[in-house]
Write an enzyme that holds these catalytic residues in place. Structure first.
Site, PDB file in Angstrom:
ATOM      1  N   GLU A   1      -7.657  21.720  -8.509  1.00  0.00           N
ATOM      2  CA  GLU A   1      -8.603  20.691  -8.947  1.00  0.00           C
ATOM      3  C   GLU A   1      -9.904  21.300  -9.471  1.00  0.00           C
ATOM      4  O   GLU A   1     -10.815  21.590  -8.709  1.00  0.00           O
ATOM      5  CB  GLU A   1      -8.926  19.729  -7.781  1.00  0.00           C
ATOM      6  CG  GLU A   1      -9.910  18.634  -8.183  1.00  0.00           C
ATOM      7  CD  GLU A   1     -10.288  17.670  -7.050  1.00  0.00           C
ATOM      8  OE1 GLU A   1      -9.881  17.897  -5.895  1.00  0.00           O
ATOM      9  OE2 GLU A   1     -10.992  16.690  -7.330  1.00  0.00           O
TER      10      GLU A   1
ATOM     11  N   LYS B   1      -5.101  18.721 -10.939  1.00  0.00           N
ATOM     12  CA  LYS B   1      -5.910  17.517 -10.684  1.00  0.00           C
ATOM     13  C   LYS B   1      -7.222  17.643 -11.460  1.00  0.00           C
ATOM     14  O   LYS B   1      -8.209  18.170 -10.949  1.00  0.00           O
ATOM     15  CB  LYS B   1      -6.163  17.374  -9.179  1.00  0.00           C
ATOM     16  CG  LYS B   1      -7.088  16.212  -8.814  1.00  0.00           C
ATOM     17  CD  LYS B   1      -7.029  15.860  -7.342  1.00  0.00           C
ATOM     18  CE  LYS B   1      -8.076  14.821  -6.975  1.00  0.00           C
ATOM     19  NZ  LYS B   1      -7.891  14.226  -5.662  1.00  0.00           N
TER      20      LYS B   1
HETATM   21  C1  5MM Z   1     -11.872  12.025  -1.282  1.00  0.00           C
HETATM   22  O1  5MM Z   1     -12.890  12.927  -1.700  1.00  0.00           O
HETATM   23  C2  5MM Z   1     -12.498  14.292  -1.662  1.00  0.00           C
HETATM   24  C3  5MM Z   1     -13.293  15.072  -0.699  1.00  0.00           C
HETATM   25  O2  5MM Z   1     -14.579  15.316  -1.089  1.00  0.00           O
HETATM   26  P1  5MM Z   1     -15.577  16.168  -0.135  1.00  0.00           P
HETATM   27  O3  5MM Z   1     -14.970  17.499   0.130  1.00  0.00           O
HETATM   28  O4  5MM Z   1     -16.804  16.258  -1.009  1.00  0.00           O
HETATM   29  O5  5MM Z   1     -15.805  15.387   1.093  1.00  0.00           O
HETATM   30  C4  5MM Z   1     -12.501  14.866  -3.099  1.00  0.00           C
HETATM   31  O6  5MM Z   1     -12.203  16.224  -3.163  1.00  0.00           O
HETATM   32  C5  5MM Z   1     -11.465  14.108  -3.840  1.00  0.00           C
HETATM   33  O7  5MM Z   1     -10.185  14.504  -3.410  1.00  0.00           O
HETATM   34  C6  5MM Z   1     -11.544  14.301  -5.332  1.00  0.00           C
HETATM   35  O8  5MM Z   1     -12.815  14.612  -5.804  1.00  0.00           O
HETATM   36  C7  5MM Z   1     -11.095  13.019  -6.001  1.00  0.00           C
HETATM   37  O9  5MM Z   1     -11.800  11.945  -5.448  1.00  0.00           O
HETATM   38  P2  5MM Z   1     -12.369  10.822  -6.414  1.00  0.00           P
HETATM   39  O10 5MM Z   1     -13.184   9.932  -5.496  1.00  0.00           O
HETATM   40  O11 5MM Z   1     -13.210  11.539  -7.441  1.00  0.00           O
HETATM   41  O12 5MM Z   1     -11.162  10.150  -7.005  1.00  0.00           O
END
Ligand code: 5MM
Length: 341
Positions: free
Chosen positions: A177, A222
C-alpha cells in the site's frame, strides 16, 4: 496441502468481494470513537469489531478478507470465540497490518517513513500461526508542489518491497500500500499533480519489488485513486476513473492479480462511484476492488454509536456499504440504490 500465495491473492480480490480495512491502530480508533463520544478501551474496540464481523450477509457475501490490528488478531469475542474464528466461519480471510506506523522522516520536513522491518520475520511466523494469510504495510507519500522528495519516496518503496519479500517467505500474501495522500496538508494539489506523483510512486515501487524478487502473482496492490486533493475537488467521477486506470495501466504489471483501492478520505458514496465507473468502463488485466477503512465503516460506526441496542442498526449500515461496494467491484452500482436504501 500447502496453500499457494497465488490462490489466496486471487480469492482476496475476485467474485465481487473486497477487503474490510479494520486495522486502525489504537490511536486512530480512538479518534474514530471520539466522533461518537465513546471511550476507546480493549472491550469497546472488541465490541465494535465483533459487531462488524458478526454481520453475516456482509461478511459471507461481500467481504473476502479483513485487515486486523495485532490486538484484534489475538482478541476474543464476548462469548470467548476468537475473533479470527468469526471471520473464518464467514468464509473470509484474516489479515494483519504489520507496519508499526509512519514516523517523521529525518531531514525530510513534511514526510514520513514507515517502520516495522526489524524482527518482522519472527512476527510473521506468529501471525501465520494465529491464522493470518495476508498482511498489509502502508507507505505514506505526501503530495504538494515540492513533495514527495525522491529520498523519501525511494525509502518507503524499498521498505514496502522488503516487507513484501518477508511476507512471501512466511507464506503470507503482502498487500503493498503506497498511499499518495489525498487529505494531507495542504491538500490543494490538483488531479494532474496526483497523476504525476502516483505514476512515479508506482513505478518506483514496482522497480523495488522486482529487485527484492517479489512474486507479483502472490501480492495485492492497494493504491490511492488518482484524484484532486481534498481541498481542491473538481474532477468528475468519469475523469477520476479514466485517469486512475490510465496510471495503473502504465505502471502495474498484468501479473498482479488484483488492485484493492484505499478510500483515502473520499465520501462513502464517492469511493463506491469511482470504483464502479472504472469496472463498468474499462477492460483491465487485473481485478479491481476495494480495501476500504473509512468508506466501509463510517456509516456503521455512526449507526452503532457505541450502544448495544444499536448493534443491528450498525450491522445494517455496514451491510449496505459492503453491498454497494460489491456491486461497484462488478461495475454495476447505481446511485438510486443508495436512495432506495
Ligand atoms: C483503517 O485504517 C488503516 C490504519 O491506519 P492507521 O495505521 O493510521 O491507524 C489504514 O492503513 C487503512 O487500511 C488504509 O489507509 C485505507 O483506509 P481508508 O480509510 O483510507 O480506506
Amino acid at each position: 496441502m500447502s496453500e499457494r500465495l497465488e490462490d489466496i491473492a486471487v480469492k482476496m480480490v475476485t467474485g465481487g468481494k473486497g477487503l474490510l480495512a479494520a486495522d486502525e491502530s489504537t490511536s486512530t480508533i480512538k479518534k474514530r470513537f471520539d466522533t461518537i463520544g465513546l471511550e476507546s478501551t480493549a472491550d469497546s474496540r472488541r465490541d465494535y469489531r465483533e459487531m462488524l464481523f458478526r454481520a453475516d450477509e456482509a461478511m459471507n457475501d461481500y467481504i473476502s478478507g479483513v485487515i486486523l490490528y495485532e490486538e484484534t488478531l489475538f482478541q476474543k469475542a464476548a462469548d470467548g470465540t476468537p475473533l479470527v474464528e468469526l471471520i473464518k466461519a464467514a468464509g473470509s480471510i484474516p489479515g494483519i497490518k504489520v507496519d508499526t506506523g509512519a514516523k517523521p522522516m529525518a531531514l525530510a520536513p513534511g514526510e514520513t517513513i514507515t517502520e516495522g522491518l526489524d524482527g518482522l520475520a519472527d512476527r510473521l511466523a506468529r501471525y501465520h500461526e494465529a491464522g493470518a494469510r495476508f498482511a498489509k504495510w502502508r507507505g505514506v507519500i505526501a503530495i504538494s508542489d515540492t513533495l514527495p522528495t525522491y529520498g523519501s519516496l525511494k525509502a518507503n518503496a524499498h521498505a514496502l518491497a522488503r516487507y513484501a519479500a518477508l511476507c512471501q517467505e512466511a507464506g503470507i500474501v503482502p498487500i503493498v500500500e503506497p498511499e499518495c495522500l489525498m487529505d494531507g496538508k495542504p491538500g490543494n494539489h490538483d488531479i494532474a499533480r496526483c497523476v504525476e506523483v502516483t505514476e512515479f510512486v508506482l513505478r518506483t515501487v514496482f522497480n523495488e519489488l522486482a529487485e527484492m524478487k517479489v512474486d507479483l502473482e502472490g501480492m495485492v496492490l492497494k493504491p490511492n485513486m488518482v484524484i484532486d486533493g481534498k481541498n481542491a475537488r473538481k474532477a468528475s467521477v468519469a475523469e477520476v476513473a479514466e485517469r486512475t486506470v490510465r496510471v495503473l495501466k502504465a505502471t502495474v504489471p498484468a501479473a498482479v492479480p488484483g488492485i484493492a483501492f484505499l478510500s483515502g478520505g473520499q465520501s462513502t458514496e464517492e469511493a463506491t462511484a469511482h470504483l464502479s465507473a472504472m469496472n463498468a468502463t474499462y477492460d483491465m488485466p487485473w481485478a479491481l476492488t476495494f480495501s476500504y477503512g473509512r468508506a466501509l465503516q463510517e456509516d456503521a460506526l455512526k449507526a452503532w454509536g457505541g450502544k448495544c441496542e444499536n448493534v443491528a442498526a450498525g450491522q445494517r449500515a455496514f451491510t449496505h456499504r459492503a453491498r454497494m461496494n460489491s456491486l461497484a467491484a462488478k461495475g454495476s452500482w447505481k446511485k438510486d440504490l443508495e436512495k432506495a436504501a
